[in-house]
Design an enzyme around this catalytic site. Structure first.
Site, PDB file in Angstrom:
ATOM      1  CE1 TYR A  53      -1.065  -0.012  14.877  1.00  0.00           C
ATOM      2  CE2 TYR A  53      -2.156   0.714  16.885  1.00  0.00           C
ATOM      3  CZ  TYR A  53      -2.146  -0.061  15.742  1.00  0.00           C
ATOM      4  OH  TYR A  53      -3.220  -0.879  15.463  1.00  0.00           O
TER       5      TYR A  53
ATOM      6  CB  SER B 186      -5.847   1.500  16.807  1.00  0.00           C
ATOM      7  OG  SER B 186      -5.389   1.003  18.050  1.00  0.00           O
TER       8      SER B 186
ATOM      9  CB  VAL C 222      -0.999   0.052   1.186  1.00  0.00           C
ATOM     10  CG1 VAL C 222      -2.065  -1.018   1.062  1.00  0.00           C
ATOM     11  CG2 VAL C 222      -0.299  -0.002   2.535  1.00  0.00           C
TER      12      VAL C 222
END
Ligand SMILES: NC(=O)c1ccc[n+]([C@@H]2O[C@H](COP(=O)([O-])OP(=O)(O)OC[C@H]3O[C@@H](n4cnc5c(N)ncnc54)[C@H](O)[C@@H]3O)[C@@H](O)[C@H]2O)c1
Length: 254
Positions: free
Chosen positions: A156, A143, A68
């Site tokens: 993250y 998330s 990606v």
């Protein structure tokens, strides 16, 4: 025969990260709901397994082995779809380092996959949906890290926070064209991503997450896939710019 609002018969979905975990479970469920599913991932072997699972259950799947972060590859794959009703941008990687130990290259790598990979998938999908005046549903993968600021999750969590901003901004920009954009923010979910970091600390975190949940367990990939199906389908036709949290109640933000 699925409930009509969840029926995706005649529709086409594109799923990134479809070779395993949440992406695979989502691809399989979208196919089970009737969609033709284009499965994209850098793991060609895993992709083949996902497509086989779908076909064995009577569904239709196409595979696109790609990274990606390679924008040209991603664009070519999305543009190869005759029509596109659903984009589920799920591919992602985990990275843990404390703020003080984080190197620029860590941040760049995580942002490239977890944010830019999602951004480019959303752009390609929205362009196609706009060009065909077909409307559609875009589902991004955030998330529970956006709610916790957990230790070690700077890169993250920053990428996932950016995904939430992308989701809300794009929802505002394309809503008038019948395109909905929503994010899923799962809590701890048992997948190759969480197994891969198999360590005593990892096991302790999983046990702690299960204890923190009013439901007393961590998530399975299928729990998250059902949230993806809801947002992909007409069942969520008046929902856009939202974050859906299949997290077992571990976090309960307003
Ligand atoms: N498992 C969890 O607890 C959890 C919790 C919250 C959010 N998420 C998010 O859900 C998504 C799926 O995670 P998962 O747990 O199923 O992980 P996973 O590692 O099992 O699956 C991720 C998939 O993404 C693919 N991928 C990674 N980088 C890629 C790239 N550059 N190009 C193409 N494909 C790539 C991998 O090959 C893999 O098939 C991720 O975005 C993750 O951040 C997971």
């Amino acid at each position: 025969m699925p409930l009509k609002a969840y029926d995706l018969t005649g529709r086409t979905a594109f799923v990134t990260g479809a070779a395993g975990g949440i992406g695979r479970a989502s691809a399989v469920l979208l196919a089970e709901a009737g969609a033709t599913v284009h499965c994209a991932d850098r793991d060609a072997e895993g992709l083949h397994e996902t497509a086989t699972l779908i076909k064995d259950h009577g569904g239709t799947a196409r595979t696109h082995p790609l990274d990606v972060t390679d924008r040209a590859q991603l664009a070519q794959a999305v543009r190869s779809c005759e029509r596109l009703d659903v984009m589920a941008a799920i591919a992602g990687i985990m990275h843990r380092s404390t703020v003080l130990e984080t190197r620029d290259e860590d941040l760049d790598r995580v942002l490239d996959v977890n944010f830019k990979g999602v951004l480019h998938a959303c752009q390609e999908a929205a362009w196609l949906m706009l060009a065909r005046r077909s409307g559609g549903s875009i589902v991004t993968m955030a998330s529970g890290a956006i709610d916790t600021g957990g230790p070690g999750l700077l890169c993250y969590g920053a990428a996932k926070a950016a995904v939430v901003q992308l989701t809300k901004t794009l929802a505002n920009e394309v809503g008038k064209h019948g395109i909905r954009v929503n994010a899923v923010a799962p809590g701890w979910t048992r997948t190759p991503m969480t197994d891969r970091h198999d360590s005593e600390e990892q096991r302790q975190t999983e046990t702690w997450m299960a204890r923190m949940s009013p439901l007393g367990r961590v998530g399975e990939a299928e729990d998250v896939a059902h949230a993806v199906l809801y947002l992909a389908s007409d069942a969520s036709s008046f929902t856009t710019g939202q974050i859906l949290r299949p997290n077992g109640g571990v976090a309960m933000p307003w």
